[in-house]
Motif scaffolding. Structure first.
Motif, PDB file in Angstrom:
ATOM      1  N   VAL A  19      17.179 -20.363  14.345  1.00 18.75           N
ATOM      2  CA  VAL A  19      17.178 -21.430  15.337  1.00 18.75           C
ATOM      3  C   VAL A  19      18.002 -22.623  14.851  1.00 18.75           C
ATOM      4  O   VAL A  19      17.984 -22.980  13.684  1.00 18.75           O
ATOM      5  N   SER A  23      19.253 -24.932  19.874  1.00 12.95           N
ATOM      6  CA  SER A  23      18.382 -23.851  20.332  1.00 12.95           C
ATOM      7  C   SER A  23      16.939 -24.329  20.471  1.00 12.95           C
ATOM      8  O   SER A  23      16.256 -24.003  21.435  1.00 12.95           O
ATOM      9  N   LEU A  74      24.128 -22.187  25.789  1.00 11.52           N
ATOM     10  CA  LEU A  74      23.643 -21.698  24.498  1.00 11.52           C
ATOM     11  C   LEU A  74      24.020 -20.220  24.320  1.00 11.52           C
ATOM     12  O   LEU A  74      24.421 -19.801  23.237  1.00 11.52           O
ATOM     13  N   GLU A 126      20.583 -11.528  21.287  1.00 11.61           N
ATOM     14  CA  GLU A 126      21.257 -12.351  20.284  1.00 11.61           C
ATOM     15  C   GLU A 126      21.911 -11.483  19.205  1.00 11.61           C
ATOM     16  O   GLU A 126      22.987 -11.793  18.709  1.00 11.61           O
TER      17      GLU A 126
END
Length: 172
Positions: A19, A23, A74, A126
């Protein structure tokens, strides 16, 4: 959410180990937008997005749209594949289109939670992130998807503003 120590970064979220501050901010905003308020006696939670849509027609949708775009940006920062970003744009479009309807749209926002869906897609894919250098075709597809996303956010807000203007003008 218990932070864990990391020699490289100080503290990190145990659920999302890589993170970043951006984020973390996006995750927090999505939480408040979609599921911050528990409904007593149930396991269901609601967020501020549909409540703002009820209180401030048009304005609440604009705030929800900005939150949706932040999750998309993001995903771009993490270079998710274009098909994942396409699914995110579809969630955003569906949420904006149905959410623009008075009352029915706000009820839809309570259940659909487009921002949470997009954050879940981001987390799930991700690991599929693309390398730093991607072909121009990727950026072309992303430009088209972002244009569609911005239009999905802007059109309901502009229409709501125009309807409000007509309503006020009719009573003047």
């Amino acid at each position: 959410m218990q932070p864990v120590s990391s020699p490289a970064q100080g503290t990190q979220d145990a659920r999302w180990p890589k993170v970043t501050p951006v984020s973390r901010w996006v995750e927090r905003v999505v939480f408040f937008s979609d599921s911050a308020i528990p409904i007593p006696g149930t396991t269901f939670r609601v967020g501020l997005d549909p409540i703002l849509g009820l209180v401030f027609p048009g304005g609440g949708d604009a705030i929800g749209g900005v939150i949706s775009l932040s999750v998309l940006f993001l995903a771009l920062q993490k270079r998710l594949p274009a098909w994942v970003i396409g699914k995110m744009v579809w969630n955003l479009a569906l949420g904006a289109a149905v959410g623009a309807l008075p009352v029915l749209g706000d009820a839809f926002d309570f259940a659909f939670r487009a921002n949470q869906r997009n954050l879940d897609l981001l987390r799930a894919h991700e690991a599929d992130a693309l390398p730093r250098h991607v072909p121009v075709s990727y950026w072309f597809a992303i430009a088209l998807l972002l244009t569609a996303a911005v239009m999905c956010v802007a059109v309901p807000v502009v229409l709501s503003g125009y309807l409000f203007y007509l309503l006020v003008r009719g009573h003047a």
